[in-house]
Design a protein around this motif. Structure first.
Motif, short mmCIF file in Angstrom:
data_model
loop_
_atom_site.label_atom_id
_atom_site.label_comp_id
_atom_site.label_asym_id
_atom_site.label_seq_id
_atom_site.Cartn_x
_atom_site.Cartn_y
_atom_site.Cartn_z
N ARG A 272 0.81 -1.22 0.00
CA ARG A 272 0.00 0.00 0.00
C ARG A 272 0.85 1.27 0.00
NH1 ARG A 272 -1.10 -1.19 6.15
NH2 ARG A 272 -0.10 0.62 7.11
N ALA A 273 2.13 1.16 0.46
CA ALA A 273 3.00 2.34 0.47
C ALA A 273 3.31 2.80 -0.95
CB ALA A 273 4.28 2.05 1.22
N THR A 274 2.90 2.03 -1.94
CA THR A 274 3.15 2.43 -3.33
C THR A 274 1.86 2.68 -4.10
OG1 THR A 274 3.15 0.14 -4.11
CG2 THR A 274 5.26 1.02 -3.39
N ASN A 275 0.71 2.62 -3.43
CA ASN A 275 -0.53 2.92 -4.16
C ASN A 275 -1.44 3.83 -3.34
OD1 ASN A 275 -2.43 1.45 -2.49
ND2 ASN A 275 -1.71 -0.44 -3.42
N PHE A 276 -2.49 4.33 -3.98
CA PHE A 276 -3.42 5.23 -3.30
C PHE A 276 -4.76 4.56 -2.98
CE2 PHE A 276 -0.28 8.28 -4.53
CZ PHE A 276 -0.40 9.32 -3.62
N GLU A 277 -4.78 3.21 -3.06
CA GLU A 277 -6.00 2.48 -2.71
C GLU A 277 -6.20 2.53 -1.20
OE1 GLU A 277 -7.88 1.05 -5.17
OE2 GLU A 277 -6.40 1.98 -6.50
N GLU A 278 -7.44 2.29 -0.77
CA GLU A 278 -7.73 2.40 0.66
C GLU A 278 -6.92 1.38 1.47
OE1 GLU A 278 -11.88 2.17 1.68
OE2 GLU A 278 -11.53 3.36 3.49
N GLU B 135 -1.30 22.84 0.58
CA GLU B 135 -1.01 22.86 -0.86
C GLU B 135 -0.70 21.45 -1.36
OE1 GLU B 135 2.25 25.29 -2.29
OE2 GLU B 135 2.06 24.47 -4.31
N TYR B 136 0.18 20.77 -0.62
CA TYR B 136 0.60 19.44 -1.04
C TYR B 136 -0.59 18.49 -1.14
CZ TYR B 136 4.16 15.83 -1.58
OH TYR B 136 4.96 14.84 -2.08
N LEU B 137 -1.43 18.53 -0.09
CA LEU B 137 -2.58 17.63 -0.06
C LEU B 137 -3.65 18.05 -1.07
CD1 LEU B 137 -2.81 17.00 3.78
CD2 LEU B 137 -2.15 15.35 2.02
N THR B 138 -3.84 19.37 -1.25
CA THR B 138 -4.83 19.82 -2.22
C THR B 138 -4.44 19.39 -3.63
OG1 THR B 138 -5.45 21.70 -0.86
CG2 THR B 138 -6.02 21.85 -3.17
N ARG B 139 -3.15 19.53 -3.94
CA ARG B 139 -2.70 19.08 -5.26
C ARG B 139 -2.98 17.59 -5.45
NH1 ARG B 139 0.63 22.33 -8.38
NH2 ARG B 139 1.17 24.28 -7.37
N SER B 140 -2.66 16.80 -4.42
CA SER B 140 -2.80 15.35 -4.57
C SER B 140 -4.26 14.90 -4.45
CB SER B 140 -1.94 14.64 -3.53
OG SER B 140 -2.05 13.24 -3.71
N ASP C 293 -1.01 12.48 7.04
CA ASP C 293 -1.57 12.39 5.68
C ASP C 293 -0.55 12.85 4.65
OD1 ASP C 293 -3.94 11.41 6.61
OD2 ASP C 293 -5.04 13.31 6.48
N ALA C 294 0.12 13.97 4.94
CA ALA C 294 1.11 14.52 4.00
C ALA C 294 2.28 13.54 3.86
CB ALA C 294 1.59 15.88 4.47
N ALA C 295 2.75 12.99 4.99
CA ALA C 295 3.89 12.09 4.98
C ALA C 295 3.57 10.83 4.17
CB ALA C 295 4.28 11.71 6.41
N ARG C 296 2.39 10.28 4.41
CA ARG C 296 2.02 9.04 3.73
C ARG C 296 1.76 9.27 2.24
NH1 ARG C 296 -2.64 6.67 7.27
NH2 ARG C 296 -2.29 4.75 6.08
N THR C 297 1.32 10.49 1.91
CA THR C 297 1.15 10.84 0.49
C THR C 297 2.51 10.92 -0.20
OG1 THR C 297 -0.91 12.05 0.91
CG2 THR C 297 0.27 12.62 -1.11
N ALA C 298 3.46 11.62 0.45
CA ALA C 298 4.80 11.76 -0.13
C ALA C 298 5.45 10.39 -0.31
CB ALA C 298 5.67 12.65 0.76
N LYS C 299 5.22 9.51 0.67
CA LYS C 299 5.76 8.15 0.59
C LYS C 299 5.22 7.43 -0.65
CE LYS C 299 7.82 4.46 2.07
NZ LYS C 299 9.24 4.38 2.37
N ARG C 300 3.92 7.56 -0.86
CA ARG C 300 3.29 6.90 -2.01
C ARG C 300 3.78 7.48 -3.34
NH1 ARG C 300 0.48 5.75 2.21
NH2 ARG C 300 -1.06 4.06 2.25
N LEU D 36 -13.03 16.91 3.32
CA LEU D 36 -13.15 15.49 2.98
C LEU D 36 -12.56 15.20 1.59
CD1 LEU D 36 -16.86 14.87 4.10
CD2 LEU D 36 -14.79 14.55 5.47
N VAL D 37 -12.56 16.23 0.71
CA VAL D 37 -11.96 16.02 -0.62
C VAL D 37 -10.60 16.68 -0.80
CG1 VAL D 37 -14.13 15.59 -1.83
CG2 VAL D 37 -13.22 17.89 -1.77
N TYR D 38 -10.37 17.85 -0.17
CA TYR D 38 -9.07 18.48 -0.41
C TYR D 38 -8.04 18.06 0.63
CZ TYR D 38 -9.60 22.17 3.22
OH TYR D 38 -9.73 22.85 4.39
N GLY D 39 -8.49 17.65 1.83
CA GLY D 39 -7.55 17.41 2.92
C GLY D 39 -7.22 15.95 3.16
N ILE D 40 -8.25 15.12 3.28
CA ILE D 40 -8.02 13.72 3.66
C ILE D 40 -7.73 12.90 2.40
CG2 ILE D 40 -9.01 11.71 4.82
CD1 ILE D 40 -10.75 13.65 6.44
N PRO D 41 -6.62 12.15 2.40
CA PRO D 41 -6.22 11.43 1.18
C PRO D 41 -7.14 10.26 0.82
CG PRO D 41 -4.37 11.66 2.70
CD PRO D 41 -5.60 12.04 3.46
#
Lengths: 462, 296
Positions: A18-24, A258-263, A294-301, A178-183
């Motif tokens: 999961r560290a390489t995908n954006f699935e739940e 910004e990082y989370l909104t972009r992603s 959330d930001a850390a786990r997004t960057a990891k992915r 729920l859409v811009y913040g939480i991955p």
């Protein structure tokens, strides 16, 4: 048969995968597992879990229906109190709310209320179970500003009471944080958020996107020119904070927003979308809250080596234990008791590192937590190409500064009563992060409910 | 959906569109901007407002092709729609908030470079409609990139057109015209409003500082939401960090750190270049030259 001392385990994606995908990450219970877990509830007469729930869901009643296999009935029990159960089942801090009060938790693990709620809500989305029908329309127009958790809850409750509700959203998608913040990997957007908002639409609530209140129109104009009789402000806390250290405007320094909104909102992680994101090779996330995780786990992915840099120790991390646990499983490195002093940039202003200092814990401060103090002479440099600042957010003054007679406190939070959301301005109610500053989804939902109650009382007695 | 009611190519790679967006039109003032998003997968692109018609409920936007998104915009025709169109964002120009009588006593100089003529136009028009004629310098690289000359002529006091290559009007940079007007003709101005490429605004400000001429610039940095949420558009203005989207887009040009702002605007250039290549090459795009390892 379930072990009475332990939760029925929930299936999760393997951390390495999961560290390489954006699935739940969490896959949730199936019906069998849910019914099994439901047998652990002892159906307390004086149920403490209900007290622990900010929207007071009748938890033993819905769990009883799950135990009997009546999932549709369970959904209607939850629906009386919550408009967003599939969201809450995923992102509520149950350990400090309902599950924190569960009698089972005294000797063993509490009932897995959150996972049961999620199962019921997902079942309802999958089987397209309609929410209970609203009462007859009463013709009163109410405007709700913001389509995040507080706005959706307030709108849903008012629609059920027969009000003609329109929700105004500044961004191009509904859902707010729920859409811009939480991955996506914690809260799927199409499968869960959009479908749960569809349920609110089925109650008769109207939505208008791309309307920035304070710019496209104002609260006063909504009431004077568009005949709204009351307004609920649930505009959240969207302004990011920075540290004010040298180098912070360097290329490669982002706010977590910004990082989370972009992603998340712009889906930059998916190459079929046009918005770019800088993945980073080595990333530091500064801060220790849920947003930092959330930001850390997004960057990891996105493929980076990720360090969480936090000035206190692990015990003080404000993030949920589950989020920290998931982050560690996925290989996020925690640099604790460490604080940035300066961001180092190259000749093109691109980030090349960060100067940090080691900290130790001193006397407790106003928050009751031990205050971090710098250890003299302990500065060192770390090599990095990306820094994500996750230091919290504050309410956007766009609405408060353009609404006559709406009072705010020194943190720019709208002043509103807790029990009914009443503000200093007649017919205007507010709740959620716009009032409290950044908090949780469920507290915002509680405030949305209170606001709906306040508006209903106000318009009923008008 | 926001319908395009008029679309035309103004000059080489520069386009004008009237878009039906009644909420934006009903509240917009000179100096503000909109965020435009093409479709489900599109980026949010900030564009300055060139004109507005409150009765028709339309906003006029002018843009130049600078990347994949504006390239896609340029293909749209009247009758097509943008999925999203948000605004008006940012603060209105300081001029329109000022007391009209004190404004009438001021001599105002506008300096527009390239597509900067688009956001300058509504300000000059607004002043003209309030009985104030401002001088306007319009600079362009070459004659075929010059826009809004006729429109500007109709509302400006004196209009000075200059091209970098001398292909039309005067020859040389806008700074040369400013020097000429102030030093040689002896014109006095109380305020200068300069809008155009960052490098132009930087050099205008260096000059007007020497001339002791207060100068306002309009910044157009990278943005995502345009409502103060992301901080991508932050700028160093004097001792403070400002967000162009909510604190601006206009700032005191003598306080803006242009060098930093220019570096920040380069942040996604490589990614943008790749996106443009992908769009241009279409199905033949292979994500790399064969030697470079592709997009990895």
């Amino acid at each position: 048969m379930a072990d009475m001392l332990k939760k029925v385990p929930v299936r999760e994606q393997d951390p390495q995968v999961r560290a390489t995908n954006f699935e739940e990450v969490c896959l949730g219970y199936n019906k069998e597992e849910a019914m099994d877990e439901a047998t652990r509830c002892i159906n307390c007469k004086n149920a403490k879990c209900i007290e622990g729930c900010p929207v007071a869901i009748n938890i033993p009643a819905f769990i009883h229906e799950v135990k009997e296999g009546n999932i549709e009935e369970a959904y209607h029990v939850i629906g009386k109190s919550s408009a967003l159960p599939a969201v809450c089942g995923r992102v509520c801090p149950q350990e400090s709310q309902c599950e924190g009060k569960c009698i089972r938790g005294i000797k063993g693990e509490p009932v897995s209320i959150g996972k049961l709620e999620r199962f019921v809500a997902d079942y309802a989305l999958e089987h397209d179970i309609k929410p209970a029908c609203p009462e007859a329309k009463n013709g009163h127009k109410v405007a709700v500003i913001g389509s995040g958790p507080s706005g959706l809850t307030c709108a849903g409750d008012l629609a059920k009471l027969g009000y003609d509700v329109t929700v105004f959203e500044a961004l191009h998608e509904l859902g707010g944080v729920l859409v811009y913040g939480i991955p996506e990997f914690r809260l799927p957007k199409q499968k869960v958020v959009a479908k749960e908002i569809d349920k609110v639409k089925e109650l008769g609530v109207k939505f208008e996107t791309n309307v920035v209140i304070g710019k496209s129109t104002t609260v006063d104009q909504l009431m004077e020119e568009e005949d709204f009789e009351a307004v609920f402000i649930g505009s959240g806390a969207g302004l990011p904070m920075f540290m004010g250290i040298p180098g912070e405007n360097g290329n490669g320094v982002f706010s977590a927003n910004e990082y989370l909104t972009r992603s998340n909102l712009m889906k930059a992680f998916d190459e079929n979308y046009d918005t770019p994101i800088v993945a980073g090779k080595k990333v530091a996330v500064v801060g220790g809250g849920n947003v930092a995780m959330d930001a850390a786990r997004t960057a990891k992915r996105l493929g980076a080596e990720v360090h969480v840099v936090y000035r206190r120790s692990e015990a003080e991390l404000p993030a949920r234990v589950e989020e920290v646990h998931h982050a560690k499983e996925e290989g996020i490195i925690f640099d604790l008791l460490t604080n940035p002093k300066e961001i180092l940039v190259d000749e093109n202003d691109a980030v090349k590192g960060m100067k940090v200092i080691k900290m130790e814990l001193g006397e407790p401060d106003a928050s009751g937590r031990r205050r971090p103090v710098e250890i003299p002479g302990s500065e060192y440099e770390i090599e990095l190409d990306t820094v994500i600042m996750s230091l919290g957010t504050s309410p956007n003054p766009l609405i408060s500064s353009t609404t006559k007679g709406l009072e705010v406190n020194n943190r720019k939070c709208i002043i509103a009563t807790e029990e009914d959301g009443k503000t200093s301005k007649a017919a205007v109610y507010a709740g959620g992060d716009a009032v409290t500053g950044a908090a949780t989804v469920i507290l915002a939902m509680g405030a949305g409910k209170a606001g709906a109650k306040g508006i209903h009382e106000y318009l009923s007695n008008k | 959906m926001y319908k395009i009611v008029k679309a035309e190519e103004l000059a080489d790679k520069i386009y004008l569109m009237d878009v039906h967006a009644p909420r934006v039109a009903s509240h917009c003032k000179p100096g503000q901007f909109v965020i435009v998003k093409l479709d489900d997968k599109g980026e949010r692109i900030p564009l300055t407002i060139c004109d507005y018609d409150k009765e028709a409920g339309t906003i006029t936007i002018v843009f130049q092709i600078v990347g994949a998104s504006t390239e896609k915009f340029s293909k749209l025709k009247a009758g097509d729609s943008f999925r999203d169109f948000t605004g008006p964002l940012g603060c209105a120009s300081e001029l329109v908030e000022e007391d009209i009588e004190s404004l009438k006593k001021k001599k105002i100089l506008f300096v527009a470079g390239g597509v900067g003529a688009a956001p300058v136009y509504p300000q000059v028009k607004w002043l003209h409609n309030h009985g104030i004629d401002a001088d306007v310098i319009v600079g362009s690289k070459t004659q075929n990139m010059l826009i809004l000359e006729k429109e500007m002529e109709a509302v400006a006091g004196s209009l000075y057109v200059t091209t970098d290559d001398g292909s039309y009007g005067r020859s040389g940079m806008v700074t040369k015209v400013i020097e000429e007007l102030v030093n040689e003709k002896g014109n006095h101005y109380d305020v200068c409003i300069a809008i155009g490429p960052m490098i132009m605004m930087k050099f205008v400000c260096l000059l007007t500082k020497k001339l002791n001429l207060p100068t306002i610039v309009s910044m157009n940095p990278i943005m995502v939401d345009g409502t103060g949420m992301c901080g991508a558009c932050r700028l160093q203005v004097g001792d403070e960090i400002k967000f162009a989207c909510v604190d601006g887009p206009e700032f005191d040009g003598h306080l803006v750190d242009f060098d930093q702002a220019m570096k920040r605007s380069q942040m996604y250039k490589t990614l943008e270049g790749r996106a443009m290549l992908k769009l241009q090459e279409g199905d033949t795009h292979h994500g790399g030259c064969g030697n470079c390892g592709g997009e990895d």
